[in-house]
Design a protein around this motif. Structure first.
Motif, PDB file in Angstrom:
ATOM      1  N   TYR A  79       0.849  -1.276  -0.265  1.00  0.00           N
ATOM      2  CA  TYR A  79       0.091  -0.119  -0.216  1.00  0.00           C
ATOM      3  C   TYR A  79       0.541   1.494   0.168  1.00  0.00           C
ATOM      4  CZ  TYR A  79      -3.349  -3.264   0.892  1.00  0.00           C
ATOM      5  OH  TYR A  79      -4.302  -4.267   0.969  1.00  0.00           O
ATOM      6  N   GLN A  80       2.043   0.716  -0.415  1.00  0.00           N
ATOM      7  CA  GLN A  80       3.072   2.571  -0.618  1.00  0.00           C
ATOM      8  C   GLN A  80       2.673   3.314  -1.114  1.00  0.00           C
ATOM      9  OE1 GLN A  80       6.772   2.177  -2.806  1.00  0.00           O
ATOM     10  NE2 GLN A  80       5.787   0.476  -4.322  1.00  0.00           N
ATOM     11  N   GLY A  81       3.105   4.703  -0.629  1.00  0.00           N
ATOM     12  CA  GLY A  81       2.146   5.754  -0.958  1.00  0.00           C
ATOM     13  C   GLY A  81       0.666   6.419  -0.743  1.00  0.00           C
ATOM     14  N   SER A  82       0.367   5.191   0.551  1.00  0.00           N
ATOM     15  CA  SER A  82      -2.124   5.147   0.892  1.00  0.00           C
ATOM     16  C   SER A  82      -1.245   5.273   2.415  1.00  0.00           C
ATOM     17  CB  SER A  82      -2.330   4.253   0.274  1.00  0.00           C
ATOM     18  OG  SER A  82      -2.438   3.546   0.811  1.00  0.00           O
ATOM     19  N   PRO A  83      -2.674   5.905   3.100  1.00  0.00           N
ATOM     20  CA  PRO A  83      -2.108   5.880   4.521  1.00  0.00           C
ATOM     21  C   PRO A  83      -2.730   4.013   4.960  1.00  0.00           C
ATOM     22  CG  PRO A  83      -4.316   6.081   4.217  1.00  0.00           C
ATOM     23  CD  PRO A  83      -3.720   6.571   2.612  1.00  0.00           C
ATOM     24  N   MET A  84      -3.070   3.494   4.530  1.00  0.00           N
ATOM     25  CA  MET A  84      -2.709   2.445   4.494  1.00  0.00           C
ATOM     26  C   MET A  84      -1.475   1.382   4.912  1.00  0.00           C
ATOM     27  SD  MET A  84      -6.045   1.734   4.578  1.00  0.00           S
ATOM     28  CE  MET A  84      -6.489   0.211   5.358  1.00  0.00           C
ATOM     29  N   PRO A  96     -16.162  11.700   7.202  1.00  0.00           N
ATOM     30  CA  PRO A  96     -14.476  11.819   7.268  1.00  0.00           C
ATOM     31  C   PRO A  96     -14.043  11.852   5.885  1.00  0.00           C
ATOM     32  CG  PRO A  96     -14.362  10.556   8.889  1.00  0.00           C
ATOM     33  CD  PRO A  96     -15.997  10.548   8.481  1.00  0.00           C
ATOM     34  N   THR A  97     -13.126  12.736   5.071  1.00  0.00           N
ATOM     35  CA  THR A  97     -12.476  12.123   4.162  1.00  0.00           C
ATOM     36  C   THR A  97     -11.391  11.244   4.603  1.00  0.00           C
ATOM     37  OG1 THR A  97     -13.567  14.644   3.155  1.00  0.00           O
ATOM     38  CG2 THR A  97     -11.296  13.488   2.091  1.00  0.00           C
ATOM     39  N   PRO A  98     -11.312  10.688   3.599  1.00  0.00           N
ATOM     40  CA  PRO A  98     -10.130   9.502   4.154  1.00  0.00           C
ATOM     41  C   PRO A  98      -8.828  10.386   3.172  1.00  0.00           C
ATOM     42  CG  PRO A  98     -11.447   8.658   2.279  1.00  0.00           C
ATOM     43  CD  PRO A  98     -11.942   9.945   2.624  1.00  0.00           C
ATOM     44  N   ALA A  99      -7.435  10.091   3.725  1.00  0.00           N
ATOM     45  CA  ALA A  99      -6.743  10.670   4.057  1.00  0.00           C
ATOM     46  C   ALA A  99      -5.804  10.530   2.380  1.00  0.00           C
ATOM     47  CB  ALA A  99      -4.671  10.407   4.922  1.00  0.00           C
ATOM     48  N   ALA A 100      -5.154  11.273   2.134  1.00  0.00           N
ATOM     49  CA  ALA A 100      -4.959  11.598   0.437  1.00  0.00           C
ATOM     50  C   ALA A 100      -4.020  10.652  -0.172  1.00  0.00           C
ATOM     51  CB  ALA A 100      -3.323  12.782   0.868  1.00  0.00           C
ATOM     52  N   GLY A 101      -3.854  10.568  -0.868  1.00  0.00           N
ATOM     53  CA  GLY A 101      -3.046   8.910  -0.882  1.00  0.00           C
ATOM     54  C   GLY A 101      -3.230   7.678  -1.659  1.00  0.00           C
ATOM     55  N   ASP A 102      -3.448   7.151  -2.943  1.00  0.00           N
ATOM     56  CA  ASP A 102      -3.544   6.058  -3.007  1.00  0.00           C
ATOM     57  C   ASP A 102      -2.182   5.051  -3.692  1.00  0.00           C
ATOM     58  OD1 ASP A 102      -6.201   7.188  -3.796  1.00  0.00           O
ATOM     59  OD2 ASP A 102      -5.505   7.708  -5.908  1.00  0.00           O
ATOM     60  N   PRO A 103      -2.578   3.736  -3.462  1.00  0.00           N
ATOM     61  CA  PRO A 103      -1.675   3.249  -3.190  1.00  0.00           C
ATOM     62  C   PRO A 103      -0.958   2.974  -4.408  1.00  0.00           C
ATOM     63  CG  PRO A 103      -3.105   1.928  -2.394  1.00  0.00           C
ATOM     64  CD  PRO A 103      -3.807   2.950  -3.204  1.00  0.00           C
ATOM     65  N   VAL A 104       0.625   2.981  -5.034  1.00  0.00           N
ATOM     66  CA  VAL A 104       1.110   3.069  -5.847  1.00  0.00           C
ATOM     67  C   VAL A 104       1.240   1.825  -6.248  1.00  0.00           C
ATOM     68  CG1 VAL A 104       3.712   3.188  -7.345  1.00  0.00           C
ATOM     69  CG2 VAL A 104       2.433   4.655  -5.551  1.00  0.00           C
ATOM     70  N   PRO A 105       1.205   0.929  -7.574  1.00  0.00           N
ATOM     71  CA  PRO A 105       0.980  -0.327  -8.044  1.00  0.00           C
ATOM     72  C   PRO A 105       2.830  -1.171  -7.951  1.00  0.00           C
ATOM     73  CG  PRO A 105      -0.483   0.935  -9.321  1.00  0.00           C
ATOM     74  CD  PRO A 105      -0.055   1.678  -8.291  1.00  0.00           C
ATOM     75  N   LEU A 106       2.501  -1.945  -7.666  1.00  0.00           N
ATOM     76  CA  LEU A 106       4.502  -2.555  -7.855  1.00  0.00           C
ATOM     77  C   LEU A 106       4.241  -3.787  -9.078  1.00  0.00           C
ATOM     78  CD1 LEU A 106       4.505  -3.941  -3.998  1.00  0.00           C
ATOM     79  CD2 LEU A 106       5.182  -1.993  -5.090  1.00  0.00           C
ATOM     80  N   ALA A 107       5.534  -3.731  -9.801  1.00  0.00           N
ATOM     81  CA  ALA A 107       6.080  -4.220 -10.408  1.00  0.00           C
ATOM     82  C   ALA A 107       5.374  -6.143 -10.198  1.00  0.00           C
ATOM     83  CB  ALA A 107       7.577  -4.454 -10.445  1.00  0.00           C
ATOM     84  N   THR A 108       5.408  -6.831 -11.358  1.00  0.00           N
ATOM     85  CA  THR A 108       5.166  -8.407 -10.620  1.00  0.00           C
ATOM     86  C   THR A 108       5.739  -9.020  -9.613  1.00  0.00           C
ATOM     87  OG1 THR A 108       4.154  -8.565 -13.151  1.00  0.00           O
ATOM     88  CG2 THR A 108       4.298 -10.458 -11.943  1.00  0.00           C
ATOM     89  N   ASP A 109       7.137  -8.599  -9.453  1.00  0.00           N
ATOM     90  CA  ASP A 109       8.216  -9.087  -9.064  1.00  0.00           C
ATOM     91  C   ASP A 109       8.982  -7.978  -8.033  1.00  0.00           C
ATOM     92  OD1 ASP A 109       7.841 -12.246  -9.578  1.00  0.00           O
ATOM     93  OD2 ASP A 109       8.417 -12.044 -11.239  1.00  0.00           O
TER      94      ASP A 109
END
Length: 271
Positions: free
Chosen positions: A163-168, A230-243
């Motif tokens: 979930y890099q890039g997001s609050p999760m 409440p509004t979710p914190a900013a930031g969407d998960p940055v997709p990872l490469a396959t491996d």
């Protein structure tokens, strides 16, 4: 199909249809009668937790929810515990990544008292200074332990990668820095932010008169201030490469393994 023997009670009863009502201030009620049981359970559920936190307040939802049951404006901490004891009830509060809740469970004879207590705790908490400070210290210890625990540390690595890039990406327990800088005024501000009409769902299930209980809940929760979720914190998960490999080294006398996957959220069609 198997025929039931005569004079045998059915173990599970799905109950009557769920009664639903939404007040003008936005509070939603879900009430269901289940007349075959002897107990009653109620809950106030809210959008809160990691998904709605920034790095500056990560973990403060934990402080809020774990200190909210300490006392109310009507009852001091000791008086509140006596009221819960007199109702034969158990009260619990918790918060996860995106959902917080306060629950109460008691016998059917005490449903009205339980509903009043739940409303008091949710709408009129007093947040005594000592309770807030003690909660902060407990949550600090938990956040620190999760950094040291091999299994928790491995899971934190999974969250950070998936979930890099997001609050999760942050642990649900929060961070030591954010919790250590938390004060009672911050807890009061969070309560004002989260405990608003459109962010609260109140539900009761058990052996009671549904219409009577619904009327009681309407009167008590009409005092909830109106407000949007409440509004979710900013930031969407940055997709990872396959491996993708993420590594870290530390000395520890234990083994740890974590397997996880991104589960669909509440509003996702695949939930």
């Amino acid at each position: 199909l198997r025929a039931e023997p005569p004079n045998v009670a059915v173990f599970y009863d799905p109950g009557n249809p769920v009664m639903k009502k939404v007040l003008k201030n936005g509070v939603t009620f879900l009430v269901q009668e289940q007349r075959t049981g002897a107990t009653v359970a109620g809950a106030v559920a809210l959008r809160m937790g990691t998904y709605y936190e920034t790095d500056e307040d990560a973990g403060r939802s934990q402080v809020l929810i774990h200190s909210i049951t300490a006392g109310t404006r009507r009852y001091s901490p000791v008086e509140l515990q006596l009221q819960i004891l007199a109702a034969g009830a158990t009260v619990e509060a918790s918060v996860g990544a995106d959902l917080g809740q306060i629950t109460i469970k008691t016998k059917r004879e005490q449903v009205q008292r339980a509903a009043d207590l739940l409303a008091d705790i949710a709408l009129e908490p007093s947040f005594p200074d000592t309770a807030v400070e003690n909660t902060i210290q407990r949550r600090l210890a938990i956040a620190a332990w999760e950094n040291e625990s091999p299994l928790k540390a491995a899971y934190s690595m999974f969250l950070g990668a998936m979930y890099q890039g997001s609050p999760m990406a942050r642990p649900v327990a929060g961070t030591v820095t954010a919790i250590s800088e938390c004060h009672r005024r911050d807890v009061l501000a969070l309560h004002k932010r989260f405990f608003v009409g459109s962010n609260m769902i109140v539900s009761f299930v058990g052996n009671f008169d549904g219409k009577k209980l619904m009327t009681q809940l309407e009167k008590r929760f009409a005092a909830a201030p109106p407000g949007a979720p409440p509004t979710p914190a900013a930031g969407d998960p940055v997709p990872l490469a396959t491996d993708t490999t993420v590594t870290a080294e530390r000395e520890m006398l234990a083994n740890a393994f974590v397997y996880g996957f991104p589960a669909p959220g509440y509003e996702h069609p695949d939930y």
